[in-house]
Design an enzyme around this catalytic site. Structure first.
Site, PDB file in Angstrom:
ATOM      1  CE  LYS A   1      -6.285  -7.337  -3.900  1.00 25.90           C
ATOM      2  NZ  LYS A   1      -7.155  -7.399  -2.778  1.00 25.90           N
TER       3      LYS A   1
ATOM      4  CE  LYS B   1     -13.823  -2.159  -1.912  1.00 31.23           C
ATOM      5  NZ  LYS B   1     -12.978  -2.819  -0.472  1.00 31.23           N
TER       6      LYS B   1
ATOM      7  CE  LYS C   1      -4.141  -2.104   2.022  1.00 34.00           C
ATOM      8  NZ  LYS C   1      -4.827  -2.386   3.217  1.00 34.00           N
TER       9      LYS C   1
HETATM   10  P1  ADP Z   1      -9.780  -4.185  -1.753  1.00 37.66           P
HETATM   11  O1  ADP Z   1      -8.442  -4.845  -2.032  1.00 37.66           O
HETATM   12  O2  ADP Z   1     -10.740  -3.962  -2.980  1.00 37.66           O
HETATM   13  O3  ADP Z   1      -9.632  -2.795  -0.904  1.00 37.66           O
HETATM   14  P2  ADP Z   1     -10.877  -5.449   0.539  1.00 37.66           P
HETATM   15  O4  ADP Z   1      -9.460  -5.145   0.973  1.00 37.66           O
HETATM   16  O5  ADP Z   1     -11.851  -4.397   1.245  1.00 37.66           O
HETATM   17  O6  ADP Z   1     -10.657  -5.182  -1.182  1.00 37.66           O
HETATM   18  O7  ADP Z   1     -11.243  -6.642   0.580  1.00 37.66           O
HETATM   19  C1  ADP Z   1     -12.543  -7.335   0.951  1.00 37.66           C
HETATM   20  C2  ADP Z   1     -12.431  -8.909   1.039  1.00 37.66           C
HETATM   21  O8  ADP Z   1     -12.561  -9.072  -0.442  1.00 37.66           O
HETATM   22  C3  ADP Z   1     -11.265  -9.552   1.451  1.00 37.66           C
HETATM   23  O9  ADP Z   1     -11.638 -10.699   1.891  1.00 37.66           O
HETATM   24  C4  ADP Z   1     -10.389  -9.416   0.259  1.00 37.66           C
HETATM   25  O10 ADP Z   1      -9.411 -10.662   0.474  1.00 37.66           O
HETATM   26  C5  ADP Z   1     -11.311 -10.017  -0.886  1.00 37.66           C
HETATM   27  N1  ADP Z   1     -10.856  -9.551  -2.206  1.00 37.66           N
HETATM   28  C6  ADP Z   1     -10.415  -8.164  -2.334  1.00 37.66           C
HETATM   29  N2  ADP Z   1     -10.121  -8.263  -3.832  1.00 37.66           N
HETATM   30  C7  ADP Z   1     -10.033  -9.492  -4.054  1.00 37.66           C
HETATM   31  C8  ADP Z   1      -9.743 -10.196  -5.313  1.00 37.66           C
HETATM   32  N3  ADP Z   1      -9.352  -9.572  -6.469  1.00 37.66           N
HETATM   33  N4  ADP Z   1      -9.836 -11.579  -5.334  1.00 37.66           N
HETATM   34  C9  ADP Z   1     -10.468 -12.331  -4.140  1.00 37.66           C
HETATM   35  N5  ADP Z   1     -10.702 -11.745  -3.141  1.00 37.66           N
HETATM   36  C10 ADP Z   1     -10.619 -10.500  -3.000  1.00 37.66           C
END
Ligand code: ADP
Ligand code: TRP
Length: 321
Positions: free
Chosen positions: A189, A192, A110
């Site tokens: 991956k 957001k 990050k």
């Molecule tokens: P982001 O990375 O988009 O900010 P979050 O950190 O809020 O998402 O993740 C919320 C949930 O969604 C977590 O359990 C995370 O592991 C899952 N998640 C986020 N992005 C992915 C992805 N690309 N593939 C699978 N799971 C994901």
């Protein structure tokens, strides 16, 4: 069996969130005691626009309910409505080795992406451990990116139990291998914070634009291609029916896969896949009063549980005098 997971309201929810975490939570509603929450305190580590945070918190709640989470069959709340979690975070942080946090990839990633290297961002995994341990969760459905954070939560629980005596359940991650990492438009991956997402509830025009922006190679239609290395295919396979997927797989392997057509097909598949949820969501977002009421009731239920654990912890560490 207690199953728990949280999601950050740090932007609009995307299909990676759905397959990595939300779907597993929704499918687990009847199998266990389910705890689902919107982690707005975590989102503060990357969001400084107060209006956006407030709006996205309510929208994330609407998304989760629209996708099938039933607040009568689980505990569903917003993290900051149960302030006990921040107190437990402090107590846990006093026995969390700095080295454990320094090893966390997510923090380094990050910061490398430009998020400010604040103390909150660094200690993010301790707040996450408190989230999990406060409710004595057994199982935590997450995407693969959260595996290390789960290990931190386990380490903290074990350390606490060893020092103060059996207190916390040591949680296990639940990671579905086939959707552990949903790729984004660029093949990294989907996240957001990387700006490479396909939102679950985009309007038709925006959805088409995002799907058409999926990055593919420059191989001609007739060239054989490796489907597993193609992020278009890896997204397509989440939505296509089995028989169609088999056909498309063959087109990749034998030649004949035309990316442009597959993208248009994917737009339709996505649109239909989320149609019922989209219709439900429209009703939910039109009634924020109802959403707030659901979340307030959920917070009351969560707080009842949180108070029991925190009281136990107070006794264990010597805060009862
Ligand atoms: P982001 O990375 O988009 O900010 P979050 O950190 O809020 O998402 O993740 C919320 C949930 O969604 C977590 O359990 C995370 O592991 C899952 N998640 C986020 N992005 C992915 C992805 N690309 N593939 C699978 N799971 C994901
Ligand atoms: N860190 C998780 C993420 O970014 C969100 C989260 C916060 C979480 N607390 C949690 C996930 C507790 C599971 C359990 O996705």
């Amino acid at each position: 069996m207690k199953i728990l997971s949280g999601i950050q309201p740090s932007g609009k929810l995307h299909i990676g969130n759905y397959f990595g975490m939300m779907r597993a939570m929704i499918n687990n509603m009847d199998r266990s005691e389910l705890y689902a929450f919107i982690v707005n305190l975590h989102a503060l580590t990357s969001v400084s626009d107060s209006k956006a945070l407030a709006t996205d918190t309510l929208e994330a709640a609407a998304d989760f309910l629209a996708l099938g989470l039933d607040p009568d069959r689980c505990i569903f709340w917003v993290q900051s409505d149960v302030p006990e979690v921040t107190e437990l975070t402090w107590i846990l942080s006093t026995l969390t080795p700095i080295g454990l946090l320094e090893r966390c990839h997510s923090y380094k990633d990050k910061v490398a992406k430009g998020i400010a290297a604040s103390h909150g961002l660094f200690s993010y995994p301790v707040l996450m451990a408190a989230d999990i341990l406060l409710y004595q969760a057994d199982l935590v459905p997450v995407g693969k990116d959260q595996k290390q954070h789960l290990e931190v939560a386990r380490d903290i629980a074990i350390k606490f139990n060893n020092h103060y005596g059996e207190t916390f359940v040591v949680p296990e991650p639940a990671i579905e291998e086939n959707v552990a990492t949903v790729p984004g438009l660029d093949g990294q991956k989907m996240s957001k914070s990387y700006g490479n997402t396909i939102g679950i509830f985009l309007d038709a025009k925006a959805l088409k634009k995002r799907v058409m922006a999926i990055v593919t190679d420059a191989a001609p239609v007739e060239a054989p291609k490796d489907p597993d290395k193609c992020n278009l295919y890896n997204i397509f396979k989440l939505f296509a029916p089995a028989d169609r997927l088999k056909e498309v797989h063959e087109l990749y392997v034998n030649g004949g896969a035309a990316y442009g057509y597959l993208k248009l097909e994917l737009v339709d598949l996505l649109w239909e896949y989320f149609r019922p949820a989209r219709e439900k969501r429209e009703k939910l977002t039109a009634d924020p009063g109802y959403l707030r009421e659901v979340l307030a009731k959920g917070a009351d239920k969560a707080r009842e549980k949180a108070i029991v654990t925190l009281d136990l912890v107070h006794g264990k560490v010597g805060l009862k005098y």
